[in-house]
Enzyme design. Sequence first.
Site: not given
Length: 387
Positions: A126-127, A133, A347, A371, A373
């Site tokens: 997809l991206t 977005s 620490g 997936e 933001t």
Amino acid sequence: MPDFELSDEYQDLSDTVREFADEVVAPVAQKHDEEHSFPYEIVAGMAELGLFGLPFPEEYGGMGGDYFALALALEQLGRVDQSVAITLEAGVSLGAMPVYRFGTDAQKEEWLPSLASGQALAGFGLTEREAGSDAGGTQTKARREDGQWVINGSKEFITNSGTDITRLVTVTAVTGSTERPDGTVKKEISTILVPTDTPGFIAEKAYNKVGWNASDTHPLTLKDVRVPEENLLGVEGRGYANFLSILDEGRIAIAALATGAAQGCVDASVRYARERSAFGNMIGKYQAIQFKIARMQARAHTARLAYYDAAARMLAGKPFKSQAAIAKMVAGEAAMDNARDATQVFGGYGFINEFPVARHYRDSKILEIGEGTTEVQLMLIARELGL
């Protein structure tokens, strides 16, 4: 009164995956993280347990379970190794689930048995560089020619796209356009199944990531990739809408993974607080440490309730978009906040990569990005409120 107790079947699954995570995944997590190596032996073990087939019917080689079963498995894996958890999550909810939800009978019969068995992996293409977005900004194009789709474009940040067992990537591509009444043009985005051995399909060099180092992630290039017309997944022009529904479900899965990460930080901090001494006492006796860990537990508990609720609504056939967005946001932030606090509890040792909390600190940031933001989740929640 709502009952949030797991049934015996769900509890047995959770316990089985927890044992696998502690005894098989955890001992090699650091090695794979340092080497940036894909954990093929762990994937084979998850396949043997049937985890890749959890939400799929037995007729396709699945386990006959549901999406909540997958979420429970992801939570337990996420406690000890987010890279392993995201490999399962992406392989099932992003890789195989689109085929199951929108595929023809022939497509399901061809692809689901190998994907549900874990013998093969699939990716979710997809991206893009200009479409993250704003996935509607897709630039990859596909045209019909001689009974085939010819695809050209590129994709970014695609999980499970370049392993030795990756067999398929579902790609979004612009296949046409329509003119709106106001004169603007709307892209028609479709989804197309692309076997990874297709000429012109190129998984470029893997990313050098901050975290999730044992997860496989590549940019993809598609140069005149040709696949049969029948590789169209779902209705032409409905690919974007279909993928949005897949992402709604996927947010529940990611929320479960993030909840596991948050809980893993709690568990590690409790153990360390009982072992580490300072100023004559175990540090767990100091209220400052107690309160910090108590807040961490509250975050993990809240995240768990959020994804349980979203999953229950989904399985009941009720609207769940807003609840999935809330779960994803709350759990992602819980994982990041708990990783930061766990590092503080440890620490100087929290800054050493051989300690799991350091790996969680590096891994968890992507849970506020991938997936969808945090800002996208807030946008979705606001829309559901009518704003």
